[in-house]
Design an enzyme around this catalytic site. Structure first.
Site, PDB file in Angstrom:
ATOM      1  N   SER A 206      -2.300   0.817  27.394  1.00 60.31           N
ATOM      2  CA  SER A 206      -2.427   1.600  26.167  1.00 60.31           C
ATOM      3  C   SER A 206      -3.478   1.084  25.202  1.00 60.31           C
ATOM      4  O   SER A 206      -4.046   1.852  24.428  1.00 60.31           O
ATOM      5  CB  SER A 206      -1.072   1.658  25.442  1.00 60.31           C
ATOM      6  OG  SER A 206      -0.642   0.361  25.085  1.00 60.31           O
ATOM      7  N   HIS A 234       1.001   6.563  29.759  1.00 60.51           N
ATOM      8  CA  HIS A 234      -0.279   7.088  29.280  1.00 60.51           C
ATOM      9  C   HIS A 234      -1.054   7.825  30.375  1.00 60.51           C
ATOM     10  O   HIS A 234      -2.250   8.064  30.225  1.00 60.51           O
ATOM     11  CB  HIS A 234      -1.116   5.959  28.696  1.00 60.51           C
ATOM     12  CG  HIS A 234      -0.553   5.411  27.425  1.00 60.51           C
ATOM     13  ND1 HIS A 234      -0.855   5.933  26.191  1.00 60.51           N
ATOM     14  CD2 HIS A 234       0.333   4.406  27.200  1.00 60.51           C
ATOM     15  CE1 HIS A 234      -0.199   5.271  25.256  1.00 60.51           C
ATOM     16  NE2 HIS A 234       0.531   4.339  25.842  1.00 60.51           N
ATOM     17  N   LYS A 264       3.847  11.679  25.006  1.00 57.20           N
ATOM     18  CA  LYS A 264       2.398  11.500  24.876  1.00 57.20           C
ATOM     19  C   LYS A 264       1.692  12.781  25.316  1.00 57.20           C
ATOM     20  O   LYS A 264       1.632  13.728  24.550  1.00 57.20           O
ATOM     21  CB  LYS A 264       1.973  10.245  25.625  1.00 57.20           C
ATOM     22  CG  LYS A 264       2.614   9.001  24.976  1.00 57.20           C
ATOM     23  CD  LYS A 264       2.303   7.726  25.651  1.00 57.20           C
ATOM     24  CE  LYS A 264       2.826   6.542  24.862  1.00 57.20           C
ATOM     25  NZ  LYS A 264       4.282   6.544  24.637  1.00 57.20           N
TER      26      LYS A 264
END
Length: 415
Positions: A206, A234, A264
């Protein structure tokens, strides 16, 4: 007198020697330049108004700014299709699950989302948790490994899961399969027979935007019969058919546990594990963060399901994101900035903590929200601005971001 309740009024001379001192805690964080506050936004979109921390008062929003600091990569948190699915689930099923899923909080919305996640991750079954943090902590502790081998830059939720599992934790050098192999060989020589080993790694890191060499990690793990768990927080939704790096590399049959988030690229809330049927059956019985938490709110589950559908079927969302990534990377590189990473996360590394903080403030003055990231979140000497573009940023938004970096960097002598 029997039954008399002692007074709790200790008076002005009360002994506080066994209490806490939050004033000193906060003052220390401020003096160490580690203090953070909350700054509300008016909307979760590519452009938003922010307010200084209002404490307990109403926020007072300022001018609109361009947000390059969110993980809402596909811009789906404000997508009309996702909003409609959210509202429909709230109306039909309820605003909340009302109980743990092992009691009465398990709904058809949850099951539909899990079927779609399992299909996207090419796994037998998936299980949804209330957050990504709860997913990692719950899964790692439920596996109860004797030893975990963890990448040195893994997410905090993995680190905390290792601590709470009480497993012996061996930290290996970042994205270094040879270091992992050496650590496993040493453990075996020191008497690691009859132990259960778990290898833990993010797929996309990240803060660095780099990608773990998952195939090489699997090679090492298979040599020793260890299990592999990959955190796709992610990456989920950003690759073909809504998958992550594991799908991009075709490693579903070699990664035992695929973890990810719904908060996300999928723009909602929650986390998930995808794997075998028997793994999921074990986790729903043994993962305390699942067993003792109210089920994910049905509107959030429905939002994530619709966002996953969009991510899988609407290639334009992904194409716009990667076009913005390429434009930013090329533009920043041509200015002389050092840009790390291989994904949608673009760390602009300036090194010095003070320089990074100053650059973040200058960007804010030019209506670009891209805060500085400094130690201890990242290693000393690698302070950076972490840029996270969205599919919903326009070309004009991206160019405004580049112009702000040009002006701010020149003024500070960074380029």
């Amino acid at each position: 007198m029997s039954g008399e309740v002692p007074s709790t009024d200790a008076g002005p001379e009360a002994d506080t020697s066994h209490g806490f001192d939050p004033d000193t805690w906060v003052a220390t964080r401020k003096s160490d330049d580690l203090y953070r506050d909350l700054q509300p936004v008016d909307t979760v979109t590519a452009r938003a108004q922010m307010a200084p921390d209002p404490k307990g008062s109403e926020p007072e929003y300022g001018d609109e700014q361009i947000v390059f600091a969110a993980n809402n990569y596909l811009g789906l948190a404000h997508d009309e299709r996702v909003q409609a699915a959210t509202a429909e689930a709230a109306r039909k099923v309820g605003a909340g699950a009302g109980a743990s899923r092992l009691v009465t909080g398990d709904t058809g919305v949850h099951r539909a989302l899990e079927r779609d996640l399992a299909d996207a991750k090419r796994a037998e079954r998936a299980l949804v948790f209330s957050s990504g943090y709860a997913t990692n902590v719950g899964a790692i502790t439920a596996l109860d490994p004797n030893v975990v081998f963890s990448d040195e830059l893994n997410h905090a939720s993995i680190i905390d899961g290792c601590r709470l599992s009480e497993a012996e934790t061996v930290v290996y050098d970042h994205c270094d399969p040879e270091a992992l192999a050496a650590a496993m060989a040493l453990r075996e020589r020191e008497g690691g027979d009859n132990e259960q080993w778990l290898v833990l790694t993010d797929s996309v890191f990240s803060m660095g935007g780099d990608v773990a060499p998952i195939a090489d990690i699997c090679d090492v793990a298979e040599r020793y019969g260890a299990w592999v768990m990959v955190d796709e927080a992610h990456a989920t939704g950003l690759y073909e058919s809504g998958g992550g790096i594991v799908q991009r590399e075709g490693l579903e049959d070699r990664v035992h546990i695929q973890m990810g988030t719904l908060s996300k690229a999928l723009g909602s809330q929650g986390g998930y594990v995808a794997g075998s049927e028997v793994l999921v059956e074990h986790l729903l019985n043994a993962a305390r963060t699942f067993v003792f938490s109210t089920g994910l709110a049905p509107p959030a589950a429905s939002a994530a399901r619709e966002a996953l559908r969009v991510a899988r079927e609407d290639e334009r969302q992904r194409e716009r994101l990667w076009a913005n990534v390429d434009r930013l990377r090329d533009g920043l590189g041509s200015m002389g900035y050092e840009v790390w990473g291989d994904t949608q996360i673009l760390p602009v590394v300036v090194g010095d903590r003070a320089d990074a903080l100053a650059l973040g403030e200058r960007l804010r003055e030019h209506d670009v929200i891209a805060p500085a990231i400094r130690p201890p979140t990242v290693l000393e000497g690698t302070s950076r601005i972490r840029i996270a573009p969205m599919a919903t940023h326009t070309t004009e938004d991206v160019d405004a971001c580049l112009a702000a970096f040009q002006t701010a960097g020149s003024a500070l002598g960074l380029i």
